[in-house]
Write a protein that holds these residues in place. Sequence first.
Motif, short mmCIF file in Angstrom:
data_model
loop_
_atom_site.label_atom_id
_atom_site.label_comp_id
_atom_site.label_asym_id
_atom_site.label_seq_id
_atom_site.Cartn_x
_atom_site.Cartn_y
_atom_site.Cartn_z
N GLY A 90 0.79 -1.05 -0.01
CA GLY A 90 -0.06 0.05 -0.09
C GLY A 90 0.92 1.37 -0.08
N GLY A 91 2.02 1.09 0.32
CA GLY A 91 3.00 2.54 0.41
C GLY A 91 3.34 2.91 -1.08
N ILE A 92 2.86 2.03 -1.95
CA ILE A 92 3.01 2.61 -3.31
C ILE A 92 2.25 3.98 -3.54
CG2 ILE A 92 2.19 2.14 -5.76
CD1 ILE A 92 2.97 -0.71 -5.33
N ALA A 93 1.15 4.27 -2.88
CA ALA A 93 0.46 5.43 -3.02
C ALA A 93 1.20 6.52 -2.46
CB ALA A 93 -0.82 5.11 -2.26
N GLU A 94 2.01 6.45 -1.22
CA GLU A 94 2.82 7.35 -0.79
C GLU A 94 3.66 7.86 -1.82
OE1 GLU A 94 4.08 10.48 1.30
OE2 GLU A 94 2.38 9.14 1.99
N THR A 95 4.36 7.10 -2.71
CA THR A 95 5.37 7.53 -3.70
C THR A 95 4.58 8.00 -4.86
OG1 THR A 95 6.88 5.53 -3.19
CG2 THR A 95 7.00 6.60 -5.13
N VAL A 96 3.14 7.80 -5.11
CA VAL A 96 2.59 8.27 -6.24
C VAL A 96 2.36 9.94 -5.81
CG1 VAL A 96 0.23 8.24 -7.23
CG2 VAL A 96 1.60 6.12 -7.18
N ARG A 97 1.87 10.07 -4.56
CA ARG A 97 1.60 11.27 -3.99
C ARG A 97 2.93 12.01 -4.34
NH1 ARG A 97 -1.61 8.51 -0.49
NH2 ARG A 97 0.00 8.30 1.07
N ALA A 98 4.06 11.90 -3.79
CA ALA A 98 5.31 12.40 -3.96
C ALA A 98 5.64 12.54 -5.32
CB ALA A 98 6.47 11.69 -3.09
N GLY A 133 2.78 7.41 -11.36
CA GLY A 133 2.05 8.67 -11.82
C GLY A 133 0.58 8.31 -11.67
N LEU A 134 0.07 7.30 -12.38
CA LEU A 134 -1.19 6.72 -12.47
C LEU A 134 -2.36 7.94 -12.93
CD1 LEU A 134 -1.02 4.70 -9.26
CD2 LEU A 134 -0.14 4.02 -11.58
N TYR A 155 6.04 0.45 -19.47
CA TYR A 155 4.70 0.99 -18.91
C TYR A 155 4.01 0.38 -18.02
CZ TYR A 155 -0.26 2.37 -19.54
OH TYR A 155 -1.46 2.60 -19.25
N LEU A 156 4.01 0.72 -16.67
CA LEU A 156 3.31 0.28 -15.50
C LEU A 156 2.24 0.98 -15.12
CD1 LEU A 156 3.19 -2.37 -13.65
CD2 LEU A 156 4.92 -1.12 -12.19
N GLY A 157 1.23 1.53 -15.82
CA GLY A 157 0.02 2.05 -15.46
C GLY A 157 -0.85 1.25 -14.74
N ALA A 158 -0.52 -0.05 -14.85
CA ALA A 158 -1.38 -1.07 -14.02
C ALA A 158 -0.48 -1.40 -12.80
CB ALA A 158 -1.88 -2.25 -14.93
N HIS A 159 -0.05 -0.55 -12.10
CA HIS A 159 0.43 -1.00 -10.65
C HIS A 159 -0.37 -0.74 -9.62
CE1 HIS A 159 4.69 0.45 -8.61
NE2 HIS A 159 4.39 -0.46 -8.38
N LEU A 160 -1.36 0.02 -9.55
CA LEU A 160 -2.37 -0.40 -8.63
C LEU A 160 -3.25 0.89 -8.94
CD1 LEU A 160 -1.73 0.88 -4.84
CD2 LEU A 160 -0.59 2.04 -6.94
N VAL A 161 -4.55 0.37 -8.45
CA VAL A 161 -5.58 1.66 -8.64
C VAL A 161 -5.53 2.79 -7.87
CG1 VAL A 161 -8.24 1.92 -8.88
CG2 VAL A 161 -7.33 -0.55 -9.62
N PRO A 162 -5.39 3.96 -8.35
CA PRO A 162 -5.36 5.04 -7.36
C PRO A 162 -6.72 5.04 -6.51
CG PRO A 162 -5.44 5.92 -9.65
CD PRO A 162 -5.32 4.24 -9.87
N PRO A 163 -6.59 5.79 -5.11
CA PRO A 163 -7.63 5.60 -4.37
C PRO A 163 -8.77 6.49 -4.85
CG PRO A 163 -5.65 6.67 -3.38
CD PRO A 163 -5.29 6.03 -4.58
N GLU A 164 -8.49 7.41 -5.92
CA GLU A 164 -9.47 8.23 -6.26
C GLU A 164 -10.17 7.96 -7.42
OE1 GLU A 164 -5.92 9.78 -8.61
OE2 GLU A 164 -6.27 8.98 -6.59
N ARG A 165 -9.90 6.81 -7.84
CA ARG A 165 -10.63 6.11 -9.25
C ARG A 165 -11.26 4.82 -8.84
NH1 ARG A 165 -8.73 8.55 -14.08
NH2 ARG A 165 -10.70 7.13 -14.82
N ASN A 294 15.33 -4.61 -8.41
CA ASN A 294 13.93 -3.87 -8.09
C ASN A 294 14.18 -2.84 -7.37
OD1 ASN A 294 11.26 -3.90 -7.96
ND2 ASN A 294 11.12 -4.78 -5.84
N CYS A 295 15.09 -1.86 -7.58
CA CYS A 295 15.35 -0.62 -6.96
C CYS A 295 14.14 0.38 -7.01
CB CYS A 295 16.51 0.01 -7.66
SG CYS A 295 17.28 1.32 -6.73
N ASN A 296 13.80 0.48 -5.91
CA ASN A 296 12.39 1.47 -5.85
C ASN A 296 12.69 2.00 -4.50
OD1 ASN A 296 9.99 0.15 -3.88
ND2 ASN A 296 10.99 -1.54 -4.84
N PRO A 297 11.82 3.01 -4.09
CA PRO A 297 11.96 3.68 -2.86
C PRO A 297 11.31 2.96 -1.52
CG PRO A 297 10.32 4.91 -3.89
CD PRO A 297 10.83 3.81 -4.65
N GLY A 298 10.53 1.76 -1.79
CA GLY A 298 9.82 1.23 -0.74
C GLY A 298 9.98 -0.15 -0.35
#
Length: 389
Positions: A90-98, A133-134, A155-165, A294-298
């Motif tokens: 779920g922390g992916i959403a935090e990186t999306v916001r930043a 970005g999403l 392209y990884l638009g299908a990373h997760l569903v953003p909470p607003e969608r 898999n280098c990523n901030p989370g």
Amino acid sequence: MNSTVVTGISELTTNDEELGTLTGAALVFEGERVAWVGAAERAPQADHRVDLGGRAVLPGWVDSHTHLVFAGDRTAEFTARMAGEPYRAGGIAETVRATRAADDERLAANLRAHVAEAAAQGTTSLETKTGYGLTVEDELRAARIASAEAEEVTYLGAHLVPPERDADDYLDLVCGRMLDAVAPYVSWCDVFCERGAFDAERSRRVLLAARERGLGLRVHGNQLEPGPGAALAVELGAASVDHCTHLTDQDVDALAGSDTVATLLPACDLSTRQPLPPARELLDAGATVALATNCNPGSSYTSSMAFCVATAVLQLRMTVSEAVYAATRAGARALGRDQGEGALGVLRPGARADVHALDAPAASWLAYRPGVPLTHRVWKAGRRVDRSA
């Protein structure tokens, strides 16, 4: 065209089926390509000569799975996880916001810094993804920024569903306008096929839409629990399925009987305190196994392929030669770059001159001396990498 002969090689890992691993070796590259490989005493003359003084040489690392277009960090999440909190993605959403809040230059500078950091450690080819970005606009700018710095962009638009969608509306966007926008900048499409992200039916829809646009296919699968990701990747002929932490015997057999690469991300499993993937079972069954950071901030904030290799040897029961191959030529295969002229992950005439010299007499020191920086010198496409950058 300028040529360089590299001598003083104690051990040369070529990853070529005919050349194998050579001792007392030399290699020559002309321009961007390897021109000659063989015994040092038979090395031809060249414009420039480099004597490595008895060091080991292998192909440059091929890191086939990273997420480097991001802003912010998730130190607090990591600290909580080390204190016993479970990883839920779920922390992916935090990186999306930043990431949405950051401007283009900040994102590009962060990406360049991580690419340079990886190159200084011997990574000469790197894939990275969108996915933080999403929205159409943010996925497009991520793809554009990534395409300027990384050789392979996914392209990884299908990373997760953003909470607003709404999930179905978002899937329409991922398979429609968003895909159309990013397609000129990417070569691949990936989907996070996992409970809490995208199920098998929705994942299939994303991948089929991407295939229609001419993109290669990749899958995030079987990370958090057994699931349909690996089977779906094999069914659709995806180049790779990545994570593979929770595989059934049927998954292992399916991968072994396919051309889909099982890409293992052991640094992520350690960071999230997940079980380690069944590398030995995959290899013994005949599957192609790659390693990536898999280098990523989370969930895996490392750019060190050497760390992944050492972990694979010490904890996944891979041999050193298997782990080095997995981090080089198998990674290139996962990107469709392991064959023909300019091939990656292999040192033979015609391959790209991506050369990683170790401050060690043999590749086995990568696991023998874990955590010790062993990169001595790096060439990418025949040009020396400035490790101070």
